[in-house]
Design a protein around this motif. Structure first.
Motif, PDB file in Angstrom:
ATOM      1  N   ARG A  46       1.038  -1.209   0.055  1.00 24.79           N
ATOM      2  CA  ARG A  46      -0.022  -0.019  -0.074  1.00 24.79           C
ATOM      3  C   ARG A  46       0.919   1.251   0.004  1.00 24.79           C
ATOM      4  O   ARG A  46       2.075   1.228   0.853  1.00 24.79           O
ATOM      5  CB  ARG A  46      -0.699   0.105   1.459  1.00 24.79           C
ATOM      6  CG  ARG A  46      -1.743   1.105   1.370  1.00 24.79           C
ATOM      7  CD  ARG A  46      -2.649   0.991   2.600  1.00 24.79           C
ATOM      8  NE  ARG A  46      -3.258  -0.359   2.720  1.00 24.79           N
ATOM      9  CZ  ARG A  46      -4.593  -0.699   2.506  1.00 24.79           C
ATOM     10  NH1 ARG A  46      -5.363   0.382   1.838  1.00 24.79           N
ATOM     11  NH2 ARG A  46      -5.062  -1.964   2.409  1.00 24.79           N
ATOM     12  N   ARG A  47       0.501   2.119  -0.925  1.00 18.97           N
ATOM     13  CA  ARG A  47       1.260   3.423  -0.922  1.00 18.97           C
ATOM     14  C   ARG A  47       2.583   3.263  -1.389  1.00 18.97           C
ATOM     15  O   ARG A  47       3.640   4.307  -1.019  1.00 18.97           O
ATOM     16  CB  ARG A  47       0.968   4.369   0.390  1.00 18.97           C
ATOM     17  CG  ARG A  47      -0.283   4.741   0.550  1.00 18.97           C
ATOM     18  CD  ARG A  47      -0.401   5.534   1.687  1.00 18.97           C
ATOM     19  NE  ARG A  47      -0.048   4.923   2.950  1.00 18.97           N
ATOM     20  CZ  ARG A  47      -0.582   4.058   3.989  1.00 18.97           C
ATOM     21  NH1 ARG A  47      -1.863   4.075   3.545  1.00 18.97           N
ATOM     22  NH2 ARG A  47      -0.139   3.792   5.155  1.00 18.97           N
ATOM     23  N   SER A 108       0.077   6.606 -11.290  1.00 18.56           N
ATOM     24  CA  SER A 108      -0.383   6.281 -10.189  1.00 18.56           C
ATOM     25  C   SER A 108      -1.572   5.010 -10.474  1.00 18.56           C
ATOM     26  O   SER A 108      -2.001   4.918 -11.774  1.00 18.56           O
ATOM     27  CB  SER A 108      -1.482   7.177  -9.465  1.00 18.56           C
ATOM     28  OG  SER A 108      -0.600   8.207  -9.040  1.00 18.56           O
ATOM     29  N   TYR A 127      -6.454  -0.179  -2.604  1.00 19.27           N
ATOM     30  CA  TYR A 127      -5.246   0.744  -2.254  1.00 19.27           C
ATOM     31  C   TYR A 127      -4.437   0.944  -3.473  1.00 19.27           C
ATOM     32  O   TYR A 127      -4.644   0.479  -4.402  1.00 19.27           O
ATOM     33  CB  TYR A 127      -4.276  -0.139  -1.145  1.00 19.27           C
ATOM     34  CG  TYR A 127      -3.503  -1.299  -1.984  1.00 19.27           C
ATOM     35  CD1 TYR A 127      -2.114  -0.878  -2.242  1.00 19.27           C
ATOM     36  CD2 TYR A 127      -4.066  -2.522  -2.103  1.00 19.27           C
ATOM     37  CE1 TYR A 127      -1.450  -1.926  -2.882  1.00 19.27           C
ATOM     38  CE2 TYR A 127      -3.182  -3.477  -2.643  1.00 19.27           C
ATOM     39  CZ  TYR A 127      -1.973  -3.221  -3.052  1.00 19.27           C
ATOM     40  OH  TYR A 127      -1.281  -4.514  -3.765  1.00 19.27           O
TER      41      TYR A 127
END
Length: 135
Positions: A46-47, A108, A127
């Motif tokens: 995640r991220r 992204s 996510y």
């Protein structure tokens, strides 16, 4: 007479303590039954900010899942699906699914998933991660 009363008091205290212990054990077991599968780990994480495209997305859950009913997609920043593959059960891990991913460019991305845990509950979430320019 005094000994009999003392024995009754001790027995009552032991009985109360036993009842409290049984209730405590029962309540802790019930909370485990009510728990549902949840995402515990992912790759890419995640991220994450990656320097190159991942070859796959792998998701690990807290409980076994029905991989045949899993849905995992990777979406670009415009919410377009960039994957054409179906997720597969991970080898030797009934708590994990794997999705092969094509080469992704900088930008992204969002991993969107929906799985069915073996207890019959649906888990869905998403996510994001990004791929940096390599320059």
């Amino acid at each position: 007479m005094q000994i009999k009363k003392s024995n009754e008091t001790v027995i009552k205290k032991i009985l109360k303590l036993t009842i409290c212990l049984c209730l405590f054990l029962l309540l802790t077991q019930v909370s485990n039954v009510w728990a549902h599968a949840s995402l515990v780990k992912s790759d890419p994480p995640r991220r994450a900010s990656l320097t190159e495209s991942p070859s796959q997305v792998q998701l690990w859950f807290s409980e076994e899942i029905e991989a045949a009913y899993a849905s995992v997609v990777v979406l670009d920043s415009n919410d377009n699906n960039v994957t054409n593959n179906e997720p597969q059960a991970a080898e030797d891990d009934r708590k994990s699914v794997v999705l092969a991913v094509p080469e992704l460019g900088p930008g992204s991305y969002k991993v969107q998933f929906r799985v069915l845990s073996v207890d019959g509950h649906v888990v869905e979430s998403n996510y994001g991660f990004r791929i940096k320019n390599s320059q």
